[in-house]
Design a protein around this motif. Structure first.
Motif, short mmCIF file in Angstrom:
data_model
loop_
_atom_site.label_atom_id
_atom_site.label_comp_id
_atom_site.label_asym_id
_atom_site.label_seq_id
_atom_site.Cartn_x
_atom_site.Cartn_y
_atom_site.Cartn_z
N GLY A 1 -22.18 10.64 -4.99
CA GLY A 1 -21.45 9.47 -5.48
C GLY A 1 -19.96 9.69 -5.55
N CYS A 2 -19.51 10.93 -5.52
CA CYS A 2 -18.07 11.22 -5.62
C CYS A 2 -17.37 10.85 -4.33
CB CYS A 2 -17.84 12.70 -5.90
SG CYS A 2 -18.37 13.18 -7.54
N GLY A 3 -16.22 10.21 -4.45
CA GLY A 3 -15.40 9.92 -3.30
C GLY A 3 -15.87 8.75 -2.46
N THR A 4 -16.80 7.96 -2.97
CA THR A 4 -17.28 6.84 -2.17
C THR A 4 -16.62 5.53 -2.59
OG1 THR A 4 -19.15 6.48 -3.63
CG2 THR A 4 -19.52 7.92 -1.72
N SER A 5 -15.52 5.62 -3.30
CA SER A 5 -14.82 4.42 -3.74
C SER A 5 -14.38 3.60 -2.53
CB SER A 5 -13.59 4.82 -4.55
OG SER A 5 -12.78 3.71 -4.79
N ASP A 6 -14.39 2.28 -2.70
CA ASP A 6 -13.97 1.40 -1.62
C ASP A 6 -12.45 1.31 -1.51
OD1 ASP A 6 -16.56 0.86 -0.91
OD2 ASP A 6 -16.70 -0.93 -2.15
N THR A 7 -11.73 1.83 -2.51
CA THR A 7 -10.27 1.77 -2.49
C THR A 7 -9.74 2.83 -1.52
OG1 THR A 7 -10.20 1.04 -4.79
CG2 THR A 7 -8.16 1.93 -3.87
N PRO A 8 -8.95 2.41 -0.53
CA PRO A 8 -8.40 3.40 0.41
C PRO A 8 -7.27 4.18 -0.24
CG PRO A 8 -7.49 1.24 0.84
CD PRO A 8 -8.51 1.06 -0.25
N VAL A 9 -6.75 5.17 0.49
CA VAL A 9 -5.57 5.90 0.02
C VAL A 9 -4.41 4.92 0.06
CG1 VAL A 9 -3.99 7.80 0.52
CG2 VAL A 9 -6.46 8.09 0.88
N LEU A 10 -3.73 4.76 -1.09
CA LEU A 10 -2.61 3.83 -1.18
C LEU A 10 -1.30 4.61 -1.25
CD1 LEU A 10 -3.98 1.32 -3.86
CD2 LEU A 10 -4.08 1.12 -1.37
N ALA A 11 -0.25 3.99 -0.74
CA ALA A 11 1.10 4.57 -0.83
C ALA A 11 2.05 3.47 -1.28
CB ALA A 11 1.54 5.11 0.52
N PRO A 12 3.04 3.81 -2.12
CA PRO A 12 4.00 2.79 -2.57
C PRO A 12 4.78 2.20 -1.40
CG PRO A 12 4.25 4.85 -3.81
CD PRO A 12 3.31 5.12 -2.67
N VAL A 13 4.93 0.87 -1.43
CA VAL A 13 5.68 0.16 -0.38
C VAL A 13 6.63 -0.82 -1.05
CG1 VAL A 13 5.55 -1.41 1.59
CG2 VAL A 13 3.78 0.33 1.27
N SER A 14 7.89 -0.74 -0.66
CA SER A 14 8.90 -1.68 -1.15
C SER A 14 9.81 -2.00 0.03
CB SER A 14 9.70 -1.07 -2.30
OG SER A 14 10.36 0.09 -1.86
N GLY A 15 10.73 -2.90 -0.20
CA GLY A 15 11.65 -3.24 0.87
C GLY A 15 12.49 -4.44 0.56
N LYS A 16 13.08 -4.99 1.59
CA LYS A 16 13.97 -6.13 1.43
C LYS A 16 13.78 -7.10 2.60
CE LYS A 16 18.73 -7.27 0.33
NZ LYS A 16 20.05 -6.76 -0.02
N VAL A 17 13.73 -8.39 2.26
CA VAL A 17 13.63 -9.45 3.26
C VAL A 17 14.99 -10.12 3.37
CG1 VAL A 17 12.50 -11.61 3.91
CG2 VAL A 17 11.18 -9.82 2.76
N THR A 18 15.49 -10.22 4.60
CA THR A 18 16.79 -10.88 4.82
C THR A 18 16.67 -11.87 5.97
OG1 THR A 18 17.50 -9.14 6.34
CG2 THR A 18 18.15 -8.89 4.03
N ARG A 19 17.61 -12.80 5.99
CA ARG A 19 17.74 -13.73 7.12
C ARG A 19 19.23 -13.85 7.38
NH1 ARG A 19 14.25 -18.65 6.84
NH2 ARG A 19 13.09 -17.77 8.56
N GLU A 20 19.64 -13.51 8.59
CA GLU A 20 21.05 -13.52 8.98
C GLU A 20 21.90 -12.74 7.98
OE1 GLU A 20 22.50 -17.31 10.46
OE2 GLU A 20 20.42 -17.97 10.74
N GLY A 21 21.37 -11.61 7.53
CA GLY A 21 22.09 -10.71 6.63
C GLY A 21 22.02 -11.08 5.16
N GLU A 22 21.47 -12.24 4.83
CA GLU A 22 21.39 -12.70 3.43
C GLU A 22 19.99 -12.46 2.87
OE1 GLU A 22 23.99 -13.89 1.62
OE2 GLU A 22 25.18 -13.36 3.39
N PRO A 23 19.90 -12.08 1.58
CA PRO A 23 18.57 -11.88 0.98
C PRO A 23 17.77 -13.18 0.92
CG PRO A 23 20.28 -11.74 -0.69
CD PRO A 23 20.98 -11.87 0.62
N VAL A 24 16.47 -13.07 1.10
CA VAL A 24 15.57 -14.22 1.01
C VAL A 24 14.77 -14.08 -0.28
CG1 VAL A 24 13.65 -15.44 2.09
CG2 VAL A 24 15.42 -14.40 3.52
N SER A 25 14.97 -15.02 -1.22
CA SER A 25 14.26 -14.95 -2.49
C SER A 25 12.99 -15.79 -2.45
CB SER A 25 15.16 -15.41 -3.63
OG SER A 25 15.52 -16.76 -3.46
N ASP A 26 12.08 -15.49 -3.37
CA ASP A 26 10.82 -16.23 -3.53
C ASP A 26 9.98 -16.28 -2.26
OD1 ASP A 26 11.21 -16.79 -6.26
OD2 ASP A 26 12.52 -18.47 -5.73
N ALA A 27 10.02 -15.23 -1.46
CA ALA A 27 9.18 -15.15 -0.26
C ALA A 27 7.98 -14.26 -0.57
CB ALA A 27 9.97 -14.56 0.91
#
Length: 154
Positions: A32-58
């Motif tokens: 039963g050990c290690g059979t979790s359905d959750t995959p290996v996760l890694a932190p992900v962050s970033g920035k969304v821009t359009r024509e150099g300007e930040p895009v909010s509420d996306a």
């Protein structure tokens, strides 16, 4: 003497069945050990821009080839942090298709909130290339293509 022999046989049987039960319990626990359905996760962050300007509420959605997607919403500076569907920080390690949906209304209005300006209609943008999430911190810049003429509300 005969009862002594039977008493000894009985004890051996009890000990054997106890050992079999213990081994069976260990085998079940180990399998039963290690059979979790959750995959290996890694932190992900970033920035969304359009024509150099930040895009909010996306809404930013990273979808792996197999498994559940991770998503996040950009703040006023266009920054986002992904969360897996169950609320854990990050996305599954591996290749992802990335979609950005703009025009999200953000938090619902509450009584007494000032009116918001007219929002643009939602726009779904599928990023042309796949993004690779690796073990450790991941930071992605997501530049959106320019808006199509006539797509903004007036």
């Amino acid at each position: 003497m005969s009862s002594l022999f039977h008493d000894h046989q009985y004890r051996l049987t009890v000990i054997r069945s106890g050992l079999y039960s213990a081994w069976f319990g260990v085998a079940i626990t180990i399998s039963g050990c290690g059979t979790s359905d959750t995959p290996v996760l890694a932190p992900v962050s970033g920035k969304v821009t359009r024509e150099g300007e930040p895009v909010s509420d996306a809404m930013v959605i990273f979808t792996p080839a197999k498994g559940s997607a991770s998503s996040g919403t950009t703040d006023s500076q266009g920054r986002f942090e992904l969360r897996y569907f169950d609320g854990q920080v990050g996305a599954a390690v591996g290749s992802h298709r990335v979609k950005v949906t703009t025009g999200n209304p953000g938090k619902p209005l509450q009584p007494g909130d000032p009116p918001r300006p007219m929002l643009e209609p939602p726009e779904d943008i599928l990023m042309p290339e796949a993004f690779e999430v690796r073990v450790g911190e991941n930071s992605f810049q997501l530049p959106l293509p320019p808006k199509k003429k006539g797509s903004a509300r007036t």
